[in-house]
Design a protein around this motif. Structure first.
Motif, mmCIF file in Angstrom:
data_model
loop_
_atom_site.group_PDB
_atom_site.id
_atom_site.type_symbol
_atom_site.label_atom_id
_atom_site.label_comp_id
_atom_site.label_asym_id
_atom_site.label_seq_id
_atom_site.Cartn_x
_atom_site.Cartn_y
_atom_site.Cartn_z
ATOM 1 N N ALA A 110 0.832 -1.203 0.000
ATOM 2 C CA ALA A 110 0.000 0.000 0.000
ATOM 3 C C ALA A 110 0.863 1.249 0.000
ATOM 4 C CB ALA A 110 -0.925 -0.014 1.216
ATOM 5 N N ILE A 111 1.934 1.223 0.779
ATOM 6 C CA ILE A 111 2.810 2.401 0.866
ATOM 7 C C ILE A 111 3.510 2.631 -0.467
ATOM 8 C CG2 ILE A 111 4.885 3.319 1.954
ATOM 9 C CD1 ILE A 111 4.029 1.891 4.529
ATOM 10 N N ILE A 112 3.989 1.538 -1.072
ATOM 11 C CA ILE A 112 4.680 1.684 -2.356
ATOM 12 C C ILE A 112 3.721 2.226 -3.413
ATOM 13 C CG2 ILE A 112 5.726 0.390 -4.251
ATOM 14 C CD1 ILE A 112 6.979 -1.445 -2.143
ATOM 15 N N ARG A 113 2.531 1.683 -3.407
ATOM 16 C CA ARG A 113 1.538 2.157 -4.381
ATOM 17 C C ARG A 113 1.249 3.644 -4.162
ATOM 18 N NH1 ARG A 113 -3.194 0.082 -3.001
ATOM 19 N NH2 ARG A 113 -2.157 -1.925 -2.675
ATOM 20 N N ALA A 114 1.079 4.013 -2.881
ATOM 21 C CA ALA A 114 0.795 5.415 -2.565
ATOM 22 C C ALA A 114 1.929 6.309 -3.049
ATOM 23 C CB ALA A 114 0.587 5.581 -1.064
ATOM 24 N N GLY A 177 1.494 16.662 -3.205
ATOM 25 C CA GLY A 177 1.820 15.262 -3.447
ATOM 26 C C GLY A 177 2.079 14.512 -2.154
ATOM 27 N N VAL A 178 2.793 15.147 -1.248
ATOM 28 C CA VAL A 178 3.088 14.502 0.031
ATOM 29 C C VAL A 178 1.803 14.300 0.832
ATOM 30 C CG1 VAL A 178 4.302 14.725 2.223
ATOM 31 C CG2 VAL A 178 5.425 15.437 0.110
ATOM 32 N N VAL A 179 0.949 15.316 0.812
ATOM 33 C CA VAL A 179 -0.332 15.208 1.538
ATOM 34 C C VAL A 179 -1.159 14.065 0.953
ATOM 35 C CG1 VAL A 179 -2.514 16.351 2.038
ATOM 36 C CG2 VAL A 179 -0.373 17.630 2.218
ATOM 37 N N VAL A 197 -2.834 16.864 10.728
ATOM 38 C CA VAL A 197 -2.122 18.113 10.463
ATOM 39 C C VAL A 197 -0.784 18.122 11.192
ATOM 40 C CG1 VAL A 197 -2.166 20.606 10.798
ATOM 41 C CG2 VAL A 197 -4.226 19.422 10.028
ATOM 42 N N THR A 198 -0.790 17.693 12.438
ATOM 43 C CA THR A 198 0.447 17.670 13.222
ATOM 44 C C THR A 198 1.492 16.779 12.556
ATOM 45 O OG1 THR A 198 -0.862 17.959 15.225
ATOM 46 C CG2 THR A 198 1.394 17.186 15.488
ATOM 47 N N LEU A 199 1.077 15.606 12.172
ATOM 48 C CA LEU A 199 2.015 14.676 11.543
ATOM 49 C C LEU A 199 2.560 15.247 10.247
ATOM 50 C CD1 LEU A 199 0.199 11.280 12.179
ATOM 51 C CD2 LEU A 199 2.432 11.970 13.033
ATOM 52 N N LEU A 200 1.690 15.864 9.461
ATOM 53 C CA LEU A 200 2.133 16.419 8.183
ATOM 54 C C LEU A 200 3.122 17.543 8.404
ATOM 55 C CD1 LEU A 200 -1.124 16.353 6.050
ATOM 56 C CD2 LEU A 200 1.052 15.258 5.528
ATOM 57 N N LYS A 201 2.808 18.406 9.353
ATOM 58 C CA LYS A 201 3.710 19.525 9.651
ATOM 59 C C LYS A 201 5.087 19.004 10.018
ATOM 60 C CE LYS A 201 0.747 23.278 11.360
ATOM 61 N NZ LYS A 201 0.253 23.888 12.603
ATOM 62 N N VAL A 207 9.921 14.034 4.192
ATOM 63 C CA VAL A 207 9.383 13.207 3.110
ATOM 64 C C VAL A 207 9.753 13.808 1.767
ATOM 65 C CG1 VAL A 207 7.280 12.336 2.028
ATOM 66 C CG2 VAL A 207 7.490 12.318 4.511
ATOM 67 N N LEU A 208 9.653 15.128 1.706
ATOM 68 C CA LEU A 208 9.967 15.827 0.455
ATOM 69 C C LEU A 208 11.435 15.607 0.075
ATOM 70 C CD1 LEU A 208 8.355 17.399 -1.486
ATOM 71 C CD2 LEU A 208 8.916 19.508 -0.263
ATOM 72 N N LEU A 209 12.313 15.679 1.046
ATOM 73 C CA LEU A 209 13.738 15.460 0.774
ATOM 74 C C LEU A 209 13.968 14.068 0.211
ATOM 75 C CD1 LEU A 209 15.903 17.015 3.624
ATOM 76 C CD2 LEU A 209 15.661 17.714 1.234
ATOM 77 N N VAL A 210 13.340 13.082 0.839
ATOM 78 C CA VAL A 210 13.504 11.709 0.365
ATOM 79 C C VAL A 210 12.974 11.575 -1.054
ATOM 80 C CG1 VAL A 210 12.791 9.328 0.734
ATOM 81 C CG2 VAL A 210 13.433 10.741 2.684
#
Length: 251
Positions: A110-114, A177-179, A197-201, A207-210
């Motif tokens: 699921a994560i890979i697909r996402a 895209g990350v969201v 929201v907290t987790l995303l912040k 995540v973006l760097l990766v």
DNA sequence: CTGAAAAGGTCATACG
DNA sequence: CGTATGACCTTTTCAG
């Protein structure tokens, strides 16, 4: 009967049939099964000859048992029922998610697909541009302070406001895209919105760097920008912050 | 706030 | 004489 003009239990009926139906349901009366093949035609004149067939006809014409139980469209009851349904729904969803989280293979898939569905910088998608850049290099004059694959603009902008707006314009699609990626992670949508929201912040930058890792080409020590231009690693050695970041990415 | 709609309740009475 | 019936009444909800 008389006064047959009102709607009762979802159907036009007289006071007599209304009362009969209410009593039948409220007291859960089981009438003696009809002796005449349960086929009595219920007319105004003979309607009280066979209770079994009378109730059968009440149901047949659409009188609602539920309407008897709950009174007249009770708003609170309705809300309660709706809440109960949603809670049952939520519980079943939670159950499904827990089951999925228990299965490592499914979670990974699921994560890979996402990731594949929401990331614009996977190796597959970047490869053509990278190939093009390697065979026919073009180097950007991007100012060191704006060092980022998302920042291909060579000309420095003037004014704080303009800079901030430009920044958000460039980053918005990537952050979206990350969201989107997070939303597709098993169980994320089930979390309270506040927690999402907290987790995303907390995680969006990392995540973006990766995600941008594929834009850093260790073979040529360059960074690929979205416009296809390259940025040499050495070009950033003057900026302390940018250099630190770049070194982290390459090492 | 008001009145219509639709639900529940009551009880004289018809009928077996 | 007991009970199911149904005309009438009360309560609750909601649109205007």
């Amino acid at each position: 009967g008389t006064r047959g003009s009102s709607r009762d239990y979802g159907v036009h009926s007289c006071e007599g049939c209304k009362g009969f139906f209410r009593r039948s349901i409220q007291q859960k009366i089981q009438y003696r099964p009809c002796t005449k093949n349960q086929q009595c035609s219920i007319l105004r004149i003979n309607r009280n000859r066979c209770q079994y067939c009378k109730l059968k006809k009440c149901i047949a014409v659409g009188m609602s048992r539920d309407a008897v139980r709950f009174g007249r469209v009770p708003k609170r009851e309705k809300a309660k029922i709706l809440a109960a349904m949603q809670s049952v729904n939520a519980r079943s969803q939670e159950k499904a998610v827990l089951a999925e989280l228990d299965d490592d293979t499914r979670v990974t898939a699921a994560i890979i697909r996402a990731h594949m569905d929401t990331c614009g910088f996977t190796r597959d998608k970047v490869a053509p541009m990278l190939q093009q850049a390697r065979t026919n290099p073009s180097y950007t004059q991007c100012p060191p302070t704006l060092a980022c694959p998302l920042n291909p603009r060579p000309v420095p902008l003037h004014g704080q406001q303009e800079l901030v707006q430009d920044f958000s314009e460039r980053f918005s699609p990537a952050i979206r895209g990350v969201v989107e990626f997070a939303k597709r992670l098993p169980g994320f949508q089930q979390l309270p919105q506040e927690d999402q929201v907290t987790l995303l912040k907390a995680g969006v930058f990392e995540v973006l760097l990766v995600r941008l890792a594929a834009m850093f080409d260790a073979r040529t020590n360059t960074m690929l920008c979205l416009n296809g231009q390259l940025l040499r690693r050495e070009a950033l050695h003057t900026s302390v912050n940018a250099r630190f970041l770049m070194d982290s990415m390459f090492d």
